[in-house]
Design an enzyme around this catalytic site. Sequence first.
Site, short mmCIF file in Angstrom:
data_model
loop_
_atom_site.label_atom_id
_atom_site.label_comp_id
_atom_site.label_asym_id
_atom_site.label_seq_id
_atom_site.Cartn_x
_atom_site.Cartn_y
_atom_site.Cartn_z
N PRO A 166 0.81 -1.21 0.00
CA PRO A 166 0.00 0.00 0.00
C PRO A 166 0.85 1.26 0.00
O PRO A 166 1.88 1.33 0.66
CB PRO A 166 -0.83 -0.10 1.28
CG PRO A 166 -0.22 -1.19 2.07
CD PRO A 166 0.57 -2.05 1.16
N GLU A 167 0.42 2.24 -0.76
CA GLU A 167 1.09 3.52 -0.78
C GLU A 167 0.12 4.57 -0.20
O GLU A 167 -0.96 4.22 0.26
CB GLU A 167 1.53 3.85 -2.22
CG GLU A 167 2.50 2.80 -2.76
CD GLU A 167 2.99 3.10 -4.18
OE1 GLU A 167 3.11 4.27 -4.54
OE2 GLU A 167 3.28 2.14 -4.92
#
Length: 293
Positions: free
Chosen positions: A2-3
């Site tokens: 996840p960013e």
Amino acid sequence: MPELPEVETVRRGLAPVMEGARFRKVEARRRDLRWPLGRNFVQRLQGQSVTGLGRRAKYLLADLSSGDVLLMHLGMSGSFHVFQGDADRTLARYYHERAPHAAHDHVVFHMSSGAVVTFNDPRRFGSMKIVPRKNLDAEPLLKRLGPEPLGNEFDATMLARACEGKRTTLKAALIDQRVVAGLGNIYVCEALYRARLSPKRIAATIGGKDGGPNERAERLVEAIKAVLNEAIKDGGSTLRDHRLTDGELGMFQHHFRVYDREGEKCGAAGCRGTIKRIVQNGRSTFYCPVCQK
Ligand SMILES: [Zn+2]
């Protein structure tokens, strides 16, 4: 992994059930996450209210009525699930399928709002840590993080300064959390594509001799903000669409223009290039060698 946009989407999904609610009961079923949960983890949470749920880079920060802050990081495969009555909402399902059973539900929050929030993480690279708010500025996990890319202070001047004298590639510079916080492999590829800048370009070339920004820095900052804002917007509509189901969330809903599109035609107006994949610092980079200079 996840960013920033995925973490922001998770924050927006958790806020309605956690903000203003009290931790009625906390279960730490498995304490050896990326690092062990602190000794008094459960005691420091139980009975406290969440006064606000914020985000810094890829960390979620829950402010507690005790003056502590609960830091949460999803790691590679972490996700939160919200159960409310018989409605089950899955937040942040990324590359890994949600674990089919509760064996990977390592931390469970029973909130006074009636919601049960579980943190599920098959690979256990995620983490939680409680820090007194007054010590937050000195917190090693946060201290060296660069500016928030969506903050007002993040502009071409700031980015050019951070890249001044850097002989690494632009790709490597943007992945570096000290240059700008929250970007990872995917959004760096997407931002460079939109800015029409080669991922192989030397980072320092977005500034002049005086370290001031040139037009490339302006384009890049604009592209970074646009890519992140669009992804957050996608995440928001995903949350609305899948409120009551175990639907696919997070990245699956985003439309990437170069990421994972090796061999496809470049979609930029007037460009006849083909998306190429190269490996930089051990990670795949996708770009168009024709329009990204
Ligand atoms: Zn192209």
